[in-house]
Design an enzyme around this catalytic site. Structure first.
Site, PDB file in Angstrom:
ATOM      1  N   LEU A   1     -37.605   1.819 -59.757  1.00 13.17           N
ATOM      2  CA  LEU A   1     -38.327   3.180 -59.595  1.00 13.17           C
ATOM      3  C   LEU A   1     -37.687   4.257 -59.604  1.00 13.17           C
ATOM      4  O   LEU A   1     -36.675   5.004 -59.862  1.00 13.17           O
ATOM      5  CB  LEU A   1     -38.684   2.625 -58.064  1.00 13.17           C
ATOM      6  CG  LEU A   1     -39.615   3.448 -57.197  1.00 13.17           C
ATOM      7  CD1 LEU A   1     -39.925   2.882 -56.412  1.00 13.17           C
ATOM      8  CD2 LEU A   1     -39.549   4.819 -56.808  1.00 13.17           C
TER       9      LEU A   1
ATOM     10  N   ASP B   1     -48.075  14.996 -44.235  1.00 11.22           N
ATOM     11  CA  ASP B   1     -48.859  15.906 -43.839  1.00 11.22           C
ATOM     12  C   ASP B   1     -48.733  15.884 -42.907  1.00 11.22           C
ATOM     13  O   ASP B   1     -49.537  14.801 -42.025  1.00 11.22           O
ATOM     14  CB  ASP B   1     -50.276  16.349 -43.913  1.00 11.22           C
ATOM     15  CG  ASP B   1     -50.411  18.131 -43.791  1.00 11.22           C
ATOM     16  OD1 ASP B   1     -49.693  18.796 -43.159  1.00 11.22           O
ATOM     17  OD2 ASP B   1     -51.769  18.042 -43.291  1.00 11.22           O
TER      18      ASP B   1
ATOM     19  N   HIS C   1     -39.738  18.054 -39.278  1.00  8.08           N
ATOM     20  CA  HIS C   1     -39.250  18.554 -40.441  1.00  8.08           C
ATOM     21  C   HIS C   1     -38.697  16.765 -40.541  1.00  8.08           C
ATOM     22  O   HIS C   1     -38.380  16.177 -41.194  1.00  8.08           O
ATOM     23  CB  HIS C   1     -39.306  19.608 -41.585  1.00  8.08           C
ATOM     24  CG  HIS C   1     -40.598  19.893 -41.519  1.00  8.08           C
ATOM     25  ND1 HIS C   1     -41.062  19.996 -41.962  1.00  8.08           N
ATOM     26  CD2 HIS C   1     -39.509  21.610 -41.187  1.00  8.08           C
ATOM     27  CE1 HIS C   1     -42.536  21.171 -41.606  1.00  8.08           C
ATOM     28  NE2 HIS C   1     -41.648  21.664 -41.303  1.00  8.08           N
TER      29      HIS C   1
HETATM   30  C1  FPP Z   1     -45.793  19.385 -44.195  1.00 14.87           C
HETATM   31  O1  FPP Z   1     -45.891  19.733 -42.719  1.00 14.87           O
HETATM   32  C2  FPP Z   1     -45.093  18.689 -44.739  1.00 14.87           C
HETATM   33  C3  FPP Z   1     -43.289  19.449 -45.230  1.00 14.87           C
HETATM   34  C4  FPP Z   1     -44.562  20.798 -45.662  1.00 14.87           C
HETATM   35  C5  FPP Z   1     -42.668  18.916 -45.817  1.00 14.87           C
HETATM   36  C6  FPP Z   1     -42.573  17.811 -45.679  1.00 14.87           C
HETATM   37  C7  FPP Z   1     -41.094  17.595 -45.600  1.00 14.87           C
HETATM   38  C8  FPP Z   1     -40.803  16.917 -45.362  1.00 14.87           C
HETATM   39  C9  FPP Z   1     -41.285  15.009 -44.916  1.00 14.87           C
HETATM   40  C10 FPP Z   1     -38.747  16.176 -44.962  1.00 14.87           C
HETATM   41  C11 FPP Z   1     -38.124  15.482 -45.477  1.00 14.87           C
HETATM   42  C12 FPP Z   1     -38.406  15.191 -46.778  1.00 14.87           C
HETATM   43  C13 FPP Z   1     -37.566  14.833 -47.672  1.00 14.87           C
HETATM   44  C14 FPP Z   1     -37.901  14.586 -48.736  1.00 14.87           C
HETATM   45  C15 FPP Z   1     -36.467  14.336 -47.406  1.00 14.87           C
HETATM   46  P1  FPP Z   1     -46.391  20.861 -42.193  1.00 14.87           P
HETATM   47  O2  FPP Z   1     -45.220  21.353 -41.798  1.00 14.87           O
HETATM   48  O3  FPP Z   1     -47.618  21.354 -42.834  1.00 14.87           O
HETATM   49  O4  FPP Z   1     -47.410  19.650 -40.887  1.00 14.87           O
HETATM   50  P2  FPP Z   1     -48.822  20.343 -40.081  1.00 14.87           P
HETATM   51  O5  FPP Z   1     -50.331  20.977 -40.788  1.00 14.87           O
HETATM   52  O6  FPP Z   1     -48.929  19.398 -38.659  1.00 14.87           O
HETATM   53  O7  FPP Z   1     -48.073  21.439 -40.011  1.00 14.87           O
END
Ligand code: FPP
Length: 236
Positions: A127, A16, A33
């Protein structure tokens, strides 16, 4: 009281804070992201080196479908690029890749990239990297209950013989063992519908660090903290 000398066998991570990381820099959320893909590479390597056997990452929840079309499209384009560019490396390093979730909802290009990566790495055993995509525990449990009810109705399952193992085998996350360590970055202290079944006895670790800033030292700190805990599994 002694801790755990061994590393956690199964680490799950709620990644997050991408959006806040980007917004604090005046950047669009998609940049957060994008930056979040780097820690995925770093933590996978660190986990592998430590001897972690299962790493499960919450990459897209069922609730994330409610985000703007642009953000959703962008995230899946990023995930597809990750799969296309990393599969050879995963294959060479002994990592098996799996997608868990309502995968039929994913865009076709992502589904194809995922299927290819799963097929190519199927024999790897060092893994297992599971990407939770269009994943939500309640939907997963509801789907499993429906499957089991249909089997019982058809006479293929005697409800009296239904065990925890039967239920587990009907989950999207079927082959995954219980989680030992759950890490959540980004400052919130909640589970957000992630792996409810597998988290029954997990140790929880929350950090303020936003996911794009989460590095190897942060991961090692979480593992060290885990190793200092006394796990009782309900016993004294
Ligand atoms: C939450 O942060 C994150 C996500 C919804 C997406 C997770 C995706 C990645 C880490 C991209 C890369 C992943 C891979 C597997 C290559 P948020 O957008 O909710 O953040 P915020 O709480 O600050 O708004």
């Amino acid at each position: 009281m002694s801790g755990n000398p061994l590393p956690p066998a199964h680490v799950a991570i709620i990644m997050d804070g991408n959006g806040r990381w980007a917004q604090s820099r005046g950047l669009p959320r998609s940049e957060g992201h994008l930056a979040g893909a780097e820690p995925v590479r770093v933590i996978l390597k660190a986990a592998h080196r430590l001897g972690v056997k299962f790493l499960t990452l919450y990459a897209f929840s069922t609730e994330n479908w409610a985000r703007s079309i642009d953000e959703v499209d962008n995230l899946f384009a990023l995930l597809t690029r990750y799969l296309d560019s990393e599969t050879a490396e995963l294959l060479a390093s002994g990592v098996r890749l799996k997608g868990v979730g309502d995968l039929e909802r994913l865009p076709k290009t992502t589904r194809l990239a995922l299927a290819k990566a799963e097929e190519l790495t199927a024999a790897n055993q060092e893994l297992t990297l599971s990407l939770a995509l269009s994943y939500g525990s309640r939907a997963e449990l509801t789907r499993a209950a429906q499957d089991l009810a249909l089997k019982a109705k058809a006479g293929d399952l005697d409800p009296a013989n239904l065990t925890e193992a039967t239920l587990t085998s009907h989950l999207w996350t079927g082959g995954l063992p219980d989680v030992d360590l759950l890490i959540r970055t980004g400052g919130d202290q909640r589970i957000s519908n992630f792996l409810l079944w597998h988290l029954a006895y997990a140790e929880l670790y929350f950090t303020e660090t936003l996911w794009p800033d989460f590095g190897e030292a942060d991961f090692l700190a979480a593992v060290t903290d885990f190793q200092s805990r006394h796990r009782r599994f309900g016993r004294v």
